[in-house]
Write a protein that holds these residues in place. Structure first.
Motif, PDB file in Angstrom:
ATOM      1  N   UNK A   3      -0.027 -11.832   5.279  1.00 34.03           N
ATOM      2  CA  UNK A   3      -1.002 -12.742   6.226  1.00 34.03           C
ATOM      3  C   UNK A   3      -2.785 -12.541   6.498  1.00 34.03           C
ATOM      4  N   UNK A   4      -3.320 -13.673   6.199  1.00 39.32           N
ATOM      5  CA  UNK A   4      -4.533 -13.585   5.988  1.00 39.32           C
ATOM      6  C   UNK A   4      -4.954 -13.049   4.564  1.00 39.32           C
ATOM      7  N   UNK A   5      -4.235 -13.238   3.744  1.00 39.26           N
ATOM      8  CA  UNK A   5      -4.634 -12.939   2.386  1.00 39.26           C
ATOM      9  C   UNK A   5      -4.338 -13.703   1.712  1.00 39.26           C
ATOM     10  N   UNK A   6      -3.783 -13.036   0.342  1.00 38.90           N
ATOM     11  CA  UNK A   6      -3.564 -13.199  -0.983  1.00 38.90           C
ATOM     12  C   UNK A   6      -1.409 -13.572  -0.455  1.00 38.90           C
TER      13      UNK A   6
ATOM     14  N   UNK B 206      -4.027  -2.739  10.124  1.00 42.20           N
ATOM     15  CA  UNK B 206      -2.155  -3.039   9.667  1.00 42.20           C
ATOM     16  C   UNK B 206      -2.557  -4.942   9.840  1.00 42.20           C
ATOM     17  N   UNK B 207      -1.501  -5.011   8.440  1.00 42.19           N
ATOM     18  CA  UNK B 207      -1.210  -6.993   7.434  1.00 42.19           C
ATOM     19  C   UNK B 207       0.153  -7.072   7.735  1.00 42.19           C
ATOM     20  N   UNK B 208       0.530  -8.025   7.621  1.00 43.08           N
ATOM     21  CA  UNK B 208       2.275  -7.972   7.339  1.00 43.08           C
ATOM     22  C   UNK B 208       2.345  -8.680   6.098  1.00 43.08           C
TER      23      UNK B 208
ATOM     24  N   UNK C 186       7.114  -7.156   6.077  1.00 41.31           N
ATOM     25  CA  UNK C 186       6.771  -5.119   6.327  1.00 41.31           C
ATOM     26  C   UNK C 186       5.875  -4.990   6.798  1.00 41.31           C
ATOM     27  N   UNK C 187       5.503  -4.668   7.067  1.00 38.48           N
ATOM     28  CA  UNK C 187       3.958  -4.503   7.562  1.00 38.48           C
ATOM     29  C   UNK C 187       3.252  -3.527   6.841  1.00 38.48           C
ATOM     30  N   UNK C 188       1.932  -3.362   6.947  1.00 38.78           N
ATOM     31  CA  UNK C 188       1.563  -2.040   5.755  1.00 38.78           C
ATOM     32  C   UNK C 188      -0.302  -1.579   6.347  1.00 38.78           C
ATOM     33  N   UNK C 189      -0.703  -0.488   5.898  1.00 39.19           N
ATOM     34  CA  UNK C 189      -1.581  -0.431   6.050  1.00 39.19           C
ATOM     35  C   UNK C 189      -2.472  -1.122   5.154  1.00 39.19           C
TER      36      UNK C 189
ATOM     37  N   UNK D 147       6.401  -2.446   0.865  1.00 37.88           N
ATOM     38  CA  UNK D 147       4.767  -2.402   0.070  1.00 37.88           C
ATOM     39  C   UNK D 147       4.065  -2.077  -0.001  1.00 37.88           C
ATOM     40  N   UNK D 148       3.173  -1.556  -1.105  1.00 41.58           N
ATOM     41  CA  UNK D 148       2.398  -0.219  -0.764  1.00 41.58           C
ATOM     42  C   UNK D 148       0.973  -1.067  -1.830  1.00 41.58           C
ATOM     43  N   UNK D 149       0.159  -0.613  -0.811  1.00 42.20           N
ATOM     44  CA  UNK D 149      -1.615  -0.593  -1.184  1.00 42.20           C
ATOM     45  C   UNK D 149      -2.197   0.287  -1.833  1.00 42.20           C
ATOM     46  N   UNK D 150      -2.844  -0.457  -2.483  1.00 42.19           N
ATOM     47  CA  UNK D 150      -3.305   0.775  -3.828  1.00 42.19           C
ATOM     48  C   UNK D 150      -4.656   1.056  -3.054  1.00 42.19           C
TER      49      UNK D 150
END
Length: 124
Positions: free
Chosen positions: A51-54, A79-81, A95-98, A17-20
């Protein structure tokens, strides 16, 4: 004599998981990553969901995906998963990501905000 050998071909998965960075025009980001599957089923639906998103879904009969991209997520710095699951199979990963922090700028409370005024001072 016939020997019967039972082979365990269980499905396994790895998800990254990689957030832009946050887009300041809409306070959103895109989550993307890689998918690695071992012994996946030949059919079914693979779902990658925040979780809670798309989410993004793939039909495994059309091929095995190697990456995903879920746009338009609200930047909140939390922090989301992200979870991977395959219908009809016990093949999952999480996976967790921020998420990036909010990048919206607060509106200016002064109605003259952003305007430049000049005064001409005359001294005697």
């Amino acid at each position: 004599t016939v020997a019967i050998v039972e082979v365990n071909c269980a499905c396994s998965s790895i998800l990254t998981a990689n957030a832009s960075p946050c887009n300041p025009t809409n306070n959103q980001y895109t989550l993307s990553g890689q998918i690695t599957l071992t012994n996946p089923p030949a059919s079914g639906t693979l779902t990658v969901q925040i979780s809670g998103g798309g989410s993004q879904t793939f039909d495994l009969a059309s091929g095995i995906p190697t990456s995903y991209s879920i746009p338009n997520q609200n930047a909140d710095g939390a922090v989301h998963s992200v979870n991977l699951s395959i219908s009809g199979a016990s093949c999952a990963d999480s996976q967790n990501f921020t998420a990036p922090v909010s990048c919206l700028t607060a509106p200016c409370p002064d109605p003259n905000c952003g305007t430049l005024k000049s005064k001409k001072v005359i001294q005697n």
